[in-house]
Write a protein that holds these residues in place. Structure first.
Motif, PDB file in Angstrom:
ATOM      1  N   LEU A 189      30.337  29.807  34.141  1.00  0.00           N
ATOM      2  CA  LEU A 189      30.331  31.270  34.104  1.00  0.00           C
ATOM      3  C   LEU A 189      30.906  31.850  35.393  1.00  0.00           C
ATOM      4  CD1 LEU A 189      29.518  33.949  32.765  1.00  0.00           C
ATOM      5  CD2 LEU A 189      27.224  33.653  33.738  1.00  0.00           C
ATOM      6  N   ILE A 190      30.517  31.302  36.530  1.00  0.00           N
ATOM      7  CA  ILE A 190      31.035  31.780  37.810  1.00  0.00           C
ATOM      8  C   ILE A 190      32.546  31.573  37.890  1.00  0.00           C
ATOM      9  CG2 ILE A 190      31.047  31.352  40.300  1.00  0.00           C
ATOM     10  CD1 ILE A 190      28.081  30.799  40.135  1.00  0.00           C
ATOM     11  N   GLU A 191      33.006  30.401  37.459  1.00  0.00           N
ATOM     12  CA  GLU A 191      34.440  30.127  37.497  1.00  0.00           C
ATOM     13  C   GLU A 191      35.207  31.056  36.557  1.00  0.00           C
ATOM     14  OE1 GLU A 191      36.142  28.080  39.546  1.00  0.00           O
ATOM     15  OE2 GLU A 191      34.212  27.906  40.544  1.00  0.00           O
ATOM     16  N   PHE A 192      34.599  31.395  35.417  1.00  0.00           N
ATOM     17  CA  PHE A 192      35.235  32.339  34.491  1.00  0.00           C
ATOM     18  C   PHE A 192      35.361  33.716  35.146  1.00  0.00           C
ATOM     19  CE2 PHE A 192      34.850  35.626  31.220  1.00  0.00           C
ATOM     20  CZ  PHE A 192      35.928  35.297  30.410  1.00  0.00           C
ATOM     21  N   ILE A 193      34.307  34.145  35.851  1.00  0.00           N
ATOM     22  CA  ILE A 193      34.346  35.435  36.553  1.00  0.00           C
ATOM     23  C   ILE A 193      35.396  35.401  37.654  1.00  0.00           C
ATOM     24  CG2 ILE A 193      33.020  37.005  38.025  1.00  0.00           C
ATOM     25  CD1 ILE A 193      30.515  36.150  36.478  1.00  0.00           C
ATOM     26  N   ARG A 194      35.444  34.300  38.406  1.00  0.00           N
ATOM     27  CA  ARG A 194      36.444  34.178  39.480  1.00  0.00           C
ATOM     28  C   ARG A 194      37.851  34.224  38.925  1.00  0.00           C
ATOM     29  NH1 ARG A 194      37.171  29.711  42.199  1.00  0.00           N
ATOM     30  NH2 ARG A 194      38.047  30.804  43.975  1.00  0.00           N
ATOM     31  N   GLU A 195      38.088  33.476  37.855  1.00  0.00           N
ATOM     32  CA  GLU A 195      39.432  33.441  37.274  1.00  0.00           C
ATOM     33  C   GLU A 195      39.846  34.814  36.758  1.00  0.00           C
ATOM     34  OE1 GLU A 195      41.979  30.959  33.891  1.00  0.00           O
ATOM     35  OE2 GLU A 195      39.831  30.612  34.149  1.00  0.00           O
ATOM     36  N   SER A 196      38.923  35.520  36.096  1.00  0.00           N
ATOM     37  CA  SER A 196      39.230  36.862  35.599  1.00  0.00           C
ATOM     38  C   SER A 196      39.545  37.806  36.747  1.00  0.00           C
ATOM     39  CB  SER A 196      38.044  37.403  34.788  1.00  0.00           C
ATOM     40  OG  SER A 196      37.746  36.557  33.700  1.00  0.00           O
ATOM     41  N   TYR A 197      38.786  37.687  37.825  1.00  0.00           N
ATOM     42  CA  TYR A 197      38.997  38.535  38.999  1.00  0.00           C
ATOM     43  C   TYR A 197      40.365  38.260  39.627  1.00  0.00           C
ATOM     44  CZ  TYR A 197      38.187  40.366  43.736  1.00  0.00           C
ATOM     45  OH  TYR A 197      38.281  41.037  44.923  1.00  0.00           O
ATOM     46  N   ILE A 198      40.703  36.982  39.769  1.00  0.00           N
ATOM     47  CA  ILE A 198      41.992  36.607  40.365  1.00  0.00           C
ATOM     48  C   ILE A 198      43.147  37.063  39.490  1.00  0.00           C
ATOM     49  CG2 ILE A 198      43.447  34.639  40.997  1.00  0.00           C
ATOM     50  CD1 ILE A 198      40.847  33.189  41.834  1.00  0.00           C
ATOM     51  N   ILE A 199      43.000  36.896  38.156  1.00  0.00           N
ATOM     52  CA  ILE A 199      44.058  37.330  37.245  1.00  0.00           C
ATOM     53  C   ILE A 199      44.263  38.836  37.340  1.00  0.00           C
ATOM     54  CG2 ILE A 199      44.650  37.611  34.800  1.00  0.00           C
ATOM     55  CD1 ILE A 199      43.377  34.866  34.320  1.00  0.00           C
ATOM     56  N   ARG A 200      43.169  39.588  37.447  1.00  0.00           N
ATOM     57  CA  ARG A 200      43.298  41.042  37.555  1.00  0.00           C
ATOM     58  C   ARG A 200      44.040  41.433  38.825  1.00  0.00           C
ATOM     59  NH1 ARG A 200      40.480  45.025  39.957  1.00  0.00           N
ATOM     60  NH2 ARG A 200      38.770  43.663  40.589  1.00  0.00           N
ATOM     61  N   LEU A 201      43.702  40.772  39.942  1.00  0.00           N
ATOM     62  CA  LEU A 201      44.405  41.052  41.197  1.00  0.00           C
ATOM     63  C   LEU A 201      45.885  40.704  41.092  1.00  0.00           C
ATOM     64  CD1 LEU A 201      41.907  39.815  43.947  1.00  0.00           C
ATOM     65  CD2 LEU A 201      42.323  42.151  43.182  1.00  0.00           C
ATOM     66  N   GLN A 202      46.172  39.582  40.428  1.00  0.00           N
ATOM     67  CA  GLN A 202      47.568  39.171  40.276  1.00  0.00           C
ATOM     68  C   GLN A 202      48.344  40.155  39.407  1.00  0.00           C
ATOM     69  OE1 GLN A 202      47.142  35.178  38.767  1.00  0.00           O
ATOM     70  NE2 GLN A 202      47.112  34.269  40.815  1.00  0.00           N
ATOM     71  N   ILE A 203      47.686  40.677  38.372  1.00  0.00           N
ATOM     72  CA  ILE A 203      48.353  41.652  37.507  1.00  0.00           C
ATOM     73  C   ILE A 203      48.655  42.931  38.290  1.00  0.00           C
ATOM     74  CG2 ILE A 203      48.027  43.179  35.511  1.00  0.00           C
ATOM     75  CD1 ILE A 203      46.480  40.905  34.184  1.00  0.00           C
ATOM     76  N   GLU A 204      47.677  43.391  39.066  1.00  0.00           N
ATOM     77  CA  GLU A 204      47.892  44.597  39.874  1.00  0.00           C
ATOM     78  C   GLU A 204      49.031  44.390  40.871  1.00  0.00           C
ATOM     79  OE1 GLU A 204      44.197  45.485  41.701  1.00  0.00           O
ATOM     80  OE2 GLU A 204      43.226  46.182  39.849  1.00  0.00           O
ATOM     81  N   ARG A 205      49.038  43.237  41.531  1.00  0.00           N
ATOM     82  CA  ARG A 205      50.100  42.952  42.491  1.00  0.00           C
ATOM     83  C   ARG A 205      51.447  42.821  41.788  1.00  0.00           C
ATOM     84  NH1 ARG A 205      50.432  40.627  47.766  1.00  0.00           N
ATOM     85  NH2 ARG A 205      48.171  40.747  47.869  1.00  0.00           N
ATOM     86  N   SER A 206      51.454  42.172  40.615  1.00  0.00           N
ATOM     87  CA  SER A 206      52.708  41.995  39.881  1.00  0.00           C
ATOM     88  C   SER A 206      53.299  43.332  39.453  1.00  0.00           C
ATOM     89  CB  SER A 206      52.477  41.104  38.657  1.00  0.00           C
ATOM     90  OG  SER A 206      52.093  39.811  39.037  1.00  0.00           O
TER      91      SER A 206
END
Length: 422
Positions: A189-206
């Motif tokens: 669950l923690i890794e899923f939250i981390r991955e979602s958070y990182i993907i969101r940051l990457q989308i914003e940066r992209s």
């Protein structure tokens, strides 16, 4: 039904801090200073441990169990040494305060299962998901084996017969199975939250990068052509103009060169990497860049120290990789106006080649770190921010990641992870 209620209550105490993970833990810096985020991590983990111990799972025979070690292990792995030590101290002191026959069992079990998490703190975030799940499964099994064995020994010392112990083994094993699956599920669950958070940051940066890239592609060529013409005519005028104006013409040519350099960076944003991806040996590349930057380093009173670990290969565009490393080394040198050492190291870490560039400069704040790579953000007086922006895009294009760690007054570390090429 009573045991189910106790189990659900234990899960509630564990999951609530996990659901706050994104807001409390993900932005936590690895500074040795005690900050607000670190304080919240210690508070939440300690409360979770205390609540698990205060409302245990009651089974037949008057035995009680709890899942306190789950938030404890999670805190050590994801929070770091300081929160882990504080949560451990809270657990031991509160267990002594509660009293009872199981104090020795709790301390013996803790001394065994807490060793591995503390040893893995520095490497934990670098592991892939399947490896983390395998490790946490092993930790959970070891913890339960030690705890169950200690419990059986304690029951034997209390004078219980084998039949009585055998009757209690069923609930003990059931709790153990629940424990192992719960701790594995919490990590997932923690890794899923981390991955979602990182993907969101990457989308914003992209989105920001794509915007500036579109602007670069449409404007750069149009601006470059008239600049080339102006530069050519200024050079012709220099041969015929009054010598008194040569100084002004020199300034014009200097600024035109600067404009040309900025536009070249714009073009790199539009196309951050070429199509020619080849097998590149990182050690040789780092040596070449160090040799190229040595004269610039000497001019600024900086010593470059290179440490390479064997032959390490990556799939990369050699020219663009050199450009990215030169940008980072140049920034490191310029961050030390009074001189110092710039350390460059390459090593293998799991399935990644790791390149670390560290300086002894003034450092930058966490807020500045979060803005690195964004359009037009720079800490330099005349900087455009395009150099680091291009560097970040080059590393992204090679399926790598780049991280910045810094402490004010002590310097900055740039850590690059690139997939290893076997």
């Amino acid at each position: 039904m009573l045991i189910i209620k106790d189990i659900l209550l234990q899960l509630l105490f564990i999951i609530v801090p996990v659901l706050l993970y994104k807001n409390v833990w993900l932005d936590q810096t690895k500074s040795v200073k005690l900050g607000l985020k670190t304080s919240l991590v210690m508070l939440l983990s300690s409360l979770s441990v205390v609540f698990c111990m205060s409302f245990p799972i009651h089974v037949d025979g008057g035995m009680r169990f709890d899942l306190r070690s789950i938030p404890l292990i999670i805190t050590i792995l994801y929070g770091g040494y300081l929160p882990g030590v504080v949560a451990s101290a809270v657990m031991i002191l509160y267990r002594i305060y509660l009293g009872g026959d199981g104090i020795s069992v709790a301390i013996v079990a803790f001394s065994v299962y807490a060793i591995l998490p503390f040893l893995l703190v520095k490497r934990w975030y670098g592991y892939e998901l399947h490896k983390k799940l395998a490790i946490i499964f092993i930790i959970g099994v070891v913890k339960e084996l030690v705890a169950d064995t200690a419990t059986v020994i304690m029951l034997l010392r209390q004078g219980l017969g084998l039949e009585s112990i055998d009757e209690r083994l069923g609930p003990i094993l059931s709790i153990s199975i629940i424990y192992v699956f719960t701790i594995v599920g919490i990590v997932y669950l923690i890794e899923f939250i981390r991955e979602s958070y990182i993907i969101r940051l990457q989308i914003e940066r992209s989105e920001k990068l794509n915007l500036i890239s579109e602007l670069a592609a449409s404007v750069a060529h149009e601006v470059r052509n008239p600049l080339t013409v102006v530069r050519g005519f200024v050079q012709l005028l220099r041969e015929e103009t009054n010598p008194k104006n040569n100084e002004y013409i020199k300034l014009v040519l200097t600024e035109l060169d600067r404009a040309e350099w900025i536009i070249s960076d714009y073009l790199n944003l539009a196309k951050p990497h070429g199509d020619n991806m080849t097998r590149v040996e990182i050690g040789n590349t780092a040596s070449e860049i160090t040799a190229l930057m040595s004269s610039y380093a000497v001019m600024n009173g900086v010593e470059i120290v290179l440490e390479s670990e064997g032959e390490l290969y990556v799939q990369s565009n050699s020219v663009k990789l050199k450009q990215a490393l030169m940008n980072l080394m140049k920034n490191g040198i310029e961050a030390m106006p009074k001189g110092g050492s710039l350390r460059v190291s390459t090593r293998k870490e799991g399935v990644f080649v790791v390149i670390v560039i560290s300086d002894e400069g003034e450092g930058i704040s966490p807020d500045q770190i979060r803005q690195i790579g964004l359009p037009f953000y720079s800490t330099k007086e005349k900087g455009t921010g395009l150099g680091l922006m291009v560097t970040c895009r080059i590393i992204d294009a090679m399926n790598g990641t780049i991280h910045f760690e810094s402490e004010l007054g002590k310097g900055t570390r740039v850590i690059i992870y690139l997939p290893v090429e076997l």
